[in-house]
Design an enzyme around this catalytic site. Sequence first.
Site, PDB file in Angstrom:
ATOM      1  N   ASP A  99       0.860  -1.180   0.000  1.00 12.17           N
ATOM      2  CA  ASP A  99       0.000   0.000   0.000  1.00 12.17           C
ATOM      3  C   ASP A  99       0.904   1.241   0.000  1.00 12.17           C
ATOM      4  OD1 ASP A  99      -2.351   1.579   0.346  1.00 12.17           O
ATOM      5  OD2 ASP A  99      -1.912   1.714   2.486  1.00 12.17           O
ATOM      6  N   THR A 111      -0.139   4.909   1.391  1.00 12.48           N
ATOM      7  CA  THR A 111      -0.313   5.749   2.576  1.00 12.48           C
ATOM      8  C   THR A 111      -0.120   4.965   3.866  1.00 12.48           C
ATOM      9  OG1 THR A 111      -1.913   7.105   1.365  1.00 12.48           O
ATOM     10  CG2 THR A 111      -1.864   7.362   3.747  1.00 12.48           C
ATOM     11  N   ASP A 166      -1.512  -1.160   6.095  1.00 13.68           N
ATOM     12  CA  ASP A 166      -1.773  -0.684   7.459  1.00 13.68           C
ATOM     13  C   ASP A 166      -3.220  -0.322   7.727  1.00 13.68           C
ATOM     14  OD1 ASP A 166      -1.842   1.636   5.838  1.00 13.68           O
ATOM     15  OD2 ASP A 166      -1.364   2.892   7.578  1.00 13.68           O
TER      16      ASP A 166
END
Length: 446
Positions: A131, A133, A331
């Site tokens: 990912d 961000t 996350d």
Amino acid sequence: MNGNQTFLMSASRVGDDTLLAQIIEMVNSASRSKAPIQKMTDRVSRIFVPIVIAMAILTFIVWMIYGQESKLAFALANALAVLIVACPCALGLATPMSVMVGIGKGAKNGILIKNAEALEKLDKVNVLVTDKTGTITEGRPSLEDVQSTSTNTHDELLILAASVNANSSHPLAEAVVKKAKELNLSLLEADKFNTVNGKGVVGHIHNEKILLGNEALLLDDGIAITDQIKARVASEQEKGRTVSYLAKGNELLGYLVIADKIKDTAKQAIHYLMDHGVDVIMLTGDNAKTAKAVADELGIKHFKAQALPEDKLLEIKKLQQEGKVVAMAGDGINDAPALAQADIGIAMGTGTDVAIESSEVTLLKGDLLGVVKAKVLSHKLVRNIKQNLLFAFLYNVLGIPIAAGILYPTFGILLSPMLAAAAMSLSSLSVILNSLRLNVVNIDVK
């Protein structure tokens, strides 16, 4: 540190619910788990033990037939020596000892591993899907600019955006709310809040619908964006910034420019992985221009922008069907399905609880360099286990014939049961000492 004053503290998590308790349980459970290579050892042991018993019986018979004096004493002593020297203690210790030390080594370096299988399989990973961000970037974005495309002022737009975002836990939302608080702006009451995965958020203020998100969110509601505004937004996105459009009802009010710094170690980690045969793919819900800017800066060749949670899931399934061993690093809540699907799910410790629960590995520092360390540790662990198995088998290959008396006709040498017991203990000791070497191996990357 409290001095003479009193205060009331509320503990949001106590006992088994605290992060420390969860870390301890995770490490303990992982230490008790079996690595796949242990299953192979178990199968070997099921064959090995009957063979050793058969060899002990054969030794007894041969000595009873061909022995010259005290046949029974020599037959019993040598048969017993075979059984003792071939005790599969070293074979049984070979994998669990390495796994226990390896998981402890990982924990010391901020790498929490839920099971031994994940630690062993990390060595085979050849694709890392990540990912953006909070994984590649700091996950602590800051609001850089607010641009109005209507009669509304800068502060009016920020109040609307922060009021809707106050209900969201997304890092971009937190950046907007934080900026509003810094400017001492009073937020409005927002209701009917809803998160549209991969697109943005929607809420109602004074019975009017407020939309804050990417272009896809606005298009779903039939809100048009002029080419002039798109060009201005594109120039920001090409700098690697994220742009969120703000609309009320059917009217576009303006847009917010948010910057999220790339982690200092991200480039080093990604280059190391690529140099060691791991293909790195970035999947992000952000727009194509921002994704490309980040990918270009880090040297990532493959990326996909505006990816919804189901897109990340499908991409991992596709890679697995091609025979790839896939690790997924993320996350957020949106990453949880992909983390669960991947061969190895790697969650940032700075992320959401659901991401951590869905993964096999948690990086406490939330740093991609932790992925590199975990892979290096996995490689050294597998090598250590193979060395242990080699020690165990070597002792048995050499020890059993000597214990059976193969050297007696030529050299007059016999291995008494006491010496056989000492040799067996040394085999176990060598496995333990070799496993403990993992404590001092260097898994840092320069």
